[in-house]
Design a protein around this motif. Structure first.
Motif, PDB file in Angstrom:
ATOM      1  N   ASN A 199       5.573   4.367   2.321  1.00  0.00           N
ATOM      2  CA  ASN A 199       6.114   5.507   3.067  1.00  0.00           C
ATOM      3  C   ASN A 199       6.760   5.076   4.390  1.00  0.00           C
ATOM      4  O   ASN A 199       7.706   5.709   4.857  1.00  0.00           O
ATOM      5  CB  ASN A 199       5.026   6.555   3.307  1.00  0.00           C
ATOM      6  CG  ASN A 199       4.800   7.406   2.060  1.00  0.00           C
ATOM      7  OD1 ASN A 199       5.692   7.514   1.209  1.00  0.00           O
ATOM      8  ND2 ASN A 199       3.623   8.000   1.936  1.00  0.00           N
ATOM      9  N   SER A 226       0.861  -1.189   0.000  1.00  0.00           N
ATOM     10  CA  SER A 226       0.000   0.000   0.000  1.00  0.00           C
ATOM     11  C   SER A 226       0.892   1.233   0.000  1.00  0.00           C
ATOM     12  O   SER A 226       2.116   1.127   0.159  1.00  0.00           O
ATOM     13  CB  SER A 226      -0.878   0.022   1.261  1.00  0.00           C
ATOM     14  OG  SER A 226      -0.047   0.200   2.399  1.00  0.00           O
ATOM     15  N   GLY A 227       0.241   2.387  -0.127  1.00  0.00           N
ATOM     16  CA  GLY A 227       0.988   3.636  -0.099  1.00  0.00           C
ATOM     17  C   GLY A 227       1.606   3.901   1.265  1.00  0.00           C
ATOM     18  O   GLY A 227       2.783   4.245   1.384  1.00  0.00           O
ATOM     19  N   ALA A 228       0.794   3.731   2.305  1.00  0.00           N
ATOM     20  CA  ALA A 228       1.303   3.989   3.657  1.00  0.00           C
ATOM     21  C   ALA A 228       2.518   3.112   3.942  1.00  0.00           C
ATOM     22  O   ALA A 228       3.508   3.573   4.513  1.00  0.00           O
ATOM     23  CB  ALA A 228       0.203   3.732   4.687  1.00  0.00           C
ATOM     24  N   ASP A 239       6.799  11.527  -2.746  1.00  0.00           N
ATOM     25  CA  ASP A 239       5.637  10.655  -2.599  1.00  0.00           C
ATOM     26  C   ASP A 239       4.815  10.728  -3.884  1.00  0.00           C
ATOM     27  O   ASP A 239       4.093  11.694  -4.122  1.00  0.00           O
ATOM     28  CB  ASP A 239       4.809  11.114  -1.384  1.00  0.00           C
ATOM     29  CG  ASP A 239       3.591  10.231  -1.145  1.00  0.00           C
ATOM     30  OD1 ASP A 239       3.096   9.611  -2.104  1.00  0.00           O
ATOM     31  OD2 ASP A 239       3.115  10.180   0.008  1.00  0.00           O
ATOM     32  N   ILE A 276       2.584   8.465  -4.742  1.00  0.00           N
ATOM     33  CA  ILE A 276       1.521   7.476  -4.579  1.00  0.00           C
ATOM     34  C   ILE A 276       0.266   7.866  -5.354  1.00  0.00           C
ATOM     35  O   ILE A 276      -0.369   7.028  -5.981  1.00  0.00           O
ATOM     36  CB  ILE A 276       1.282   7.246  -3.066  1.00  0.00           C
ATOM     37  CG1 ILE A 276       2.475   6.459  -2.529  1.00  0.00           C
ATOM     38  CG2 ILE A 276      -0.030   6.543  -2.777  1.00  0.00           C
ATOM     39  CD1 ILE A 276       2.719   6.569  -1.056  1.00  0.00           C
ATOM     40  N   GLN A 277      -0.060   9.148  -5.345  1.00  0.00           N
ATOM     41  CA  GLN A 277      -1.247   9.596  -6.093  1.00  0.00           C
ATOM     42  C   GLN A 277      -0.887  10.089  -7.498  1.00  0.00           C
ATOM     43  O   GLN A 277      -1.689   9.996  -8.424  1.00  0.00           O
ATOM     44  CB  GLN A 277      -1.958  10.717  -5.304  1.00  0.00           C
ATOM     45  CG  GLN A 277      -3.313  11.035  -5.832  1.00  0.00           C
ATOM     46  CD  GLN A 277      -4.252  11.633  -4.802  1.00  0.00           C
ATOM     47  OE1 GLN A 277      -5.156  12.365  -5.161  1.00  0.00           O
ATOM     48  NE2 GLN A 277      -4.107  11.328  -3.532  1.00  0.00           N
ATOM     49  N   GLU A 332      -4.616  14.965  -1.574  1.00  0.00           N
ATOM     50  CA  GLU A 332      -5.634  14.945  -0.506  1.00  0.00           C
ATOM     51  C   GLU A 332      -5.925  16.349   0.025  1.00  0.00           C
ATOM     52  O   GLU A 332      -6.933  16.568   0.685  1.00  0.00           O
ATOM     53  CB  GLU A 332      -5.188  14.045   0.642  1.00  0.00           C
ATOM     54  CG  GLU A 332      -5.080  12.572   0.268  1.00  0.00           C
ATOM     55  CD  GLU A 332      -6.330  12.037  -0.380  1.00  0.00           C
ATOM     56  OE1 GLU A 332      -7.386  12.055   0.268  1.00  0.00           O
ATOM     57  OE2 GLU A 332      -6.259  11.609  -1.544  1.00  0.00           O
ATOM     58  N   GLU A 371       5.004  15.646  -1.875  1.00  0.00           N
ATOM     59  CA  GLU A 371       4.154  15.196  -2.982  1.00  0.00           C
ATOM     60  C   GLU A 371       4.281  16.211  -4.117  1.00  0.00           C
ATOM     61  O   GLU A 371       4.192  17.415  -3.853  1.00  0.00           O
ATOM     62  CB  GLU A 371       2.678  15.177  -2.565  1.00  0.00           C
ATOM     63  CG  GLU A 371       2.319  14.291  -1.402  1.00  0.00           C
ATOM     64  CD  GLU A 371       1.004  14.760  -0.748  1.00  0.00           C
ATOM     65  OE1 GLU A 371      -0.075  14.398  -1.241  1.00  0.00           O
ATOM     66  OE2 GLU A 371       1.070  15.495   0.255  1.00  0.00           O
ATOM     67  N   LYS A 409      -1.150   2.892  -5.389  1.00  0.00           N
ATOM     68  CA  LYS A 409      -2.364   3.206  -6.152  1.00  0.00           C
ATOM     69  C   LYS A 409      -2.326   2.729  -7.614  1.00  0.00           C
ATOM     70  O   LYS A 409      -2.546   1.571  -7.895  1.00  0.00           O
ATOM     71  CB  LYS A 409      -2.633   4.714  -6.100  1.00  0.00           C
ATOM     72  CG  LYS A 409      -3.095   5.203  -4.717  1.00  0.00           C
ATOM     73  CD  LYS A 409      -3.538   6.644  -4.784  1.00  0.00           C
ATOM     74  CE  LYS A 409      -3.957   7.229  -3.454  1.00  0.00           C
ATOM     75  NZ  LYS A 409      -5.339   6.998  -3.088  1.00  0.00           N
ATOM     76  N   PHE A 418      -0.309  14.719   2.772  1.00  0.00           N
ATOM     77  CA  PHE A 418      -0.901  13.427   3.156  1.00  0.00           C
ATOM     78  C   PHE A 418       0.032  12.309   2.723  1.00  0.00           C
ATOM     79  O   PHE A 418       0.372  12.197   1.553  1.00  0.00           O
ATOM     80  CB  PHE A 418      -2.278  13.219   2.524  1.00  0.00           C
ATOM     81  CG  PHE A 418      -2.952  11.976   3.051  1.00  0.00           C
ATOM     82  CD1 PHE A 418      -3.630  12.001   4.259  1.00  0.00           C
ATOM     83  CD2 PHE A 418      -2.871  10.779   2.362  1.00  0.00           C
ATOM     84  CE1 PHE A 418      -4.218  10.848   4.776  1.00  0.00           C
ATOM     85  CE2 PHE A 418      -3.459   9.620   2.872  1.00  0.00           C
ATOM     86  CZ  PHE A 418      -4.139   9.660   4.079  1.00  0.00           C
ATOM     87  N   HIS A 419       0.442  11.495   3.694  1.00  0.00           N
ATOM     88  CA  HIS A 419       1.349  10.390   3.376  1.00  0.00           C
ATOM     89  C   HIS A 419       0.836   9.050   3.886  1.00  0.00           C
ATOM     90  O   HIS A 419       1.549   8.054   3.802  1.00  0.00           O
ATOM     91  CB  HIS A 419       2.742  10.684   3.938  1.00  0.00           C
ATOM     92  CG  HIS A 419       3.368  11.925   3.359  1.00  0.00           C
ATOM     93  ND1 HIS A 419       3.826  11.989   2.063  1.00  0.00           N
ATOM     94  CD2 HIS A 419       3.574  13.167   3.874  1.00  0.00           C
ATOM     95  CE1 HIS A 419       4.311  13.208   1.816  1.00  0.00           C
ATOM     96  NE2 HIS A 419       4.159  13.941   2.891  1.00  0.00           N
ATOM     97  N   GLY A 420      -0.381   9.014   4.445  1.00  0.00           N
ATOM     98  CA  GLY A 420      -0.943   7.737   4.880  1.00  0.00           C
ATOM     99  C   GLY A 420      -1.332   7.745   6.338  1.00  0.00           C
ATOM    100  O   GLY A 420      -1.140   8.731   7.059  1.00  0.00           O
TER     101      GLY A 420
HETATM  102  N1  PLP Z   1       0.536   9.261  -0.038  1.00  0.00           N
HETATM  103  C1  PLP Z   1      -0.315   9.904  -0.839  1.00  0.00           C
HETATM  104  C2  PLP Z   1       0.161  11.102  -1.614  1.00  0.00           C
HETATM  105  C3  PLP Z   1      -1.649   9.483  -0.956  1.00  0.00           C
HETATM  106  O1  PLP Z   1      -2.502  10.147  -1.743  1.00  0.00           O
HETATM  107  C4  PLP Z   1      -2.062   8.349  -0.208  1.00  0.00           C
HETATM  108  C5  PLP Z   1      -3.463   7.898  -0.263  1.00  0.00           C
HETATM  109  O2  PLP Z   1      -4.373   8.638  -0.563  1.00  0.00           O
HETATM  110  C6  PLP Z   1      -1.137   7.699   0.599  1.00  0.00           C
HETATM  111  C7  PLP Z   1       0.157   8.181   0.660  1.00  0.00           C
HETATM  112  C8  PLP Z   1      -1.521   6.503   1.416  1.00  0.00           C
HETATM  113  O3  PLP Z   1      -1.739   5.416   0.574  1.00  0.00           O
HETATM  114  P1  PLP Z   1      -2.606   4.169   1.087  1.00  0.00           P
HETATM  115  O4  PLP Z   1      -3.990   4.641   1.277  1.00  0.00           O
HETATM  116  O5  PLP Z   1      -2.457   3.134  -0.011  1.00  0.00           O
HETATM  117  O6  PLP Z   1      -1.986   3.703   2.347  1.00  0.00           O
END
Ligand code: PLP
Length: 394
Positions: free
Chosen positions: A110, A105-107, A220, A222-223, A192, A187, A249, A136-138
């Motif tokens: 990170n 997962s993203g979290a 980051d 992730i998005q 978010e 990011e 993601k 936002f990092h999780g």
């Molecule tokens: N980092 C960013 C920039 C995100 O947008 C998100 C989720 O929205 C995350 C981390 C966390 O990812 P996850 O929900 O897969 O843990």
């Protein structure tokens, strides 16, 4: 049969608000709910369903791999895992010295990046980690410590220490980055927070300062990754080379997967036994991500993200309404800045008209459709969005 809302109330942990609908099926850029209502999905599971729903490349890869070998432990490697590591290094431009750690997962990606930061200690005095306010990092404890939203953190202190959140200005960066900092997390677009772009020249200046002071620049993605902004990764628009990126993601297109990708010297920080995950990098997840990324490449979906993103943004800018103040983001990660705190009302009206978008905050809408959208989906979107806006305006 008990109504699904009652079952949610009874059985699900109360971590989320009541679900908007019970989705039972998807195909292409559309999903259907349990009552048979059809929706145009312009959120794609929050930038996840890169190829839309039930894409043959996605379905085929999962089916083939599940029938071959789905999971091995970390005592073993597998062909799809190595193929994905090589592919991610190539797409990120991580070159010969790059390495990949797989998470789910993203979290989790990170979390791995935060441990990487801890390993960049220097002579022991590099203890600070810097991230941005409103980032936002999780939601796991480490990722939550990185996240610059006090309201999300409040109930969970004490969080892992040493993290400071700064304003998103070049001046704040210049004041903060020095040799006591282990890593700076950022990011490329704050999704978010309402799809907020960084100031002009921000990532370039961040690279200069972090390089000068031996600080890891960790982006980051992730998005923003997997082609969503029109490049494979958002940082590539800035023409810089980071020390690490985190992805999740969209690279799995719906298969849960995350990764930490390192560049150069940062690739040598982790040693055996310092991190791990039972599922991370398993054959099922990595084979699926390979198929998703291969299809994005084969079908020219980076170019499509740029072209369709411009079409949607132009449409939004052309609307004759004082409810919209501006359009943010890049490619198919689009934020609509509203003049009043009515984002939730507009996204509810959109849903009622058969369009899925969301409201990351009271004055922003987020539009993040599958990367495969074409003329038909854009035409349908413009009609539904106009109708939703008119319903709220009335
Ligand atoms: N980092 C960013 C920039 C995100 O947008 C998100 C989720 O929205 C995350 C981390 C966390 O990812 P996850 O929900 O897969 O843990």
């Amino acid at each position: 049969m008990t109504d699904w809302r009652t079952r949610v109330e009874r059985d699900m942990m109360r971590t989320f608000n009541t679900p908007l609908a019970m989705l039972t099926r998807g195909e292409g850029c559309h999903v259907w709910d349990a009552d048979g209502n059809r929706y145009l999905d312009f959120l794609a599971g929050i930038a996840v369903n890169s190829l839309g729903h039930a894409h043959p490349a996605f379905v085929g890869a999962i089916t083939r791999q599940a029938g071959t070998i789905a999971h091995v432990s970390n005592y073993f490697s597998s062909p799809p895992q190595l193929e994905l590591a090589e592919r991610l290094k190539r797409l990120a431009g991580a070159g010969e010295g790059g390495r990949v750690y797989f998470a789910n997962s993203g979290a989790e990606a990170n979390e791995a990046a935060m441990k990487l930061a801890r390993l960049n200690r220097g002579d022991g005095t590099r203890t600070r980690i810097i991230t941005l306010e409103n980032s936002f990092h999780g939601r796991t404890m480490g990722a939550l410590a990185l996240t610059g939203k006090p309201a999300l953190q409040e109930a969970f202190h004490p969080l892992p220490g040493g993290v400071e959140h700064i304003e998103t200005t070049i001046e704040a960066l210049e004041r903060t980055i020095d040799a006591t900092v282990a890593a700076f997390f950022v990011e490329p677009i704050k999704g978010e927070a309402g799809v907020l772009d960084l100031p002009e020249g921000y990532l370039q200046r961040a690279r200069e300062l972090t390089e000068e002071h031996g600080v890891l620049l960790i982006i980051d993605e992730i998005q923003t990754g997997a082609g969503r902004t029109g490049e494979w990764f958002g940082f590539q628009h800035a023409g810089i080379v980071p020390d690490a990126i985190t992805v999740a993601k969209g690279i799995g297109g719906g298969m849960p997967i995350g990764a930490l990708i390192t560049f150069g010297d940062a690739s040598e920080l982790f040693g055996p036994g310092q991190h791990g995950s039972t599922f991370g990098g398993n054959p099922l997840a990595t084979a699926t991500a390979n198929a998703v990324l291969e299809e994005i490449e084969r079908a020219g979906l980076l170019e499509n993200a740029t072209k369709r993103g411009a079409e949607i943004s132009d449409f939004l800018r052309s609307l004759d309404t004082d409810l919209i103040e501006g359009v943010r983001g890049q490619g198919l990660l689009i934020g609509v800045a509203l003049s009043k705190p009515i984002a939730a009302e507009i996204s509810a009206a959109a849903l009622a008209h058969g369009l899925i978008i969301n409201a990351p905050n009271a004055t922003s809408l987020r539009i993040a459709p599958p990367l495969i959208i074409g003329d038909a989906e854009i035409e349908e979107f413009t009609g539904l969005f106009r109708a939703a806006l008119a319903a709220v305006d009335a």
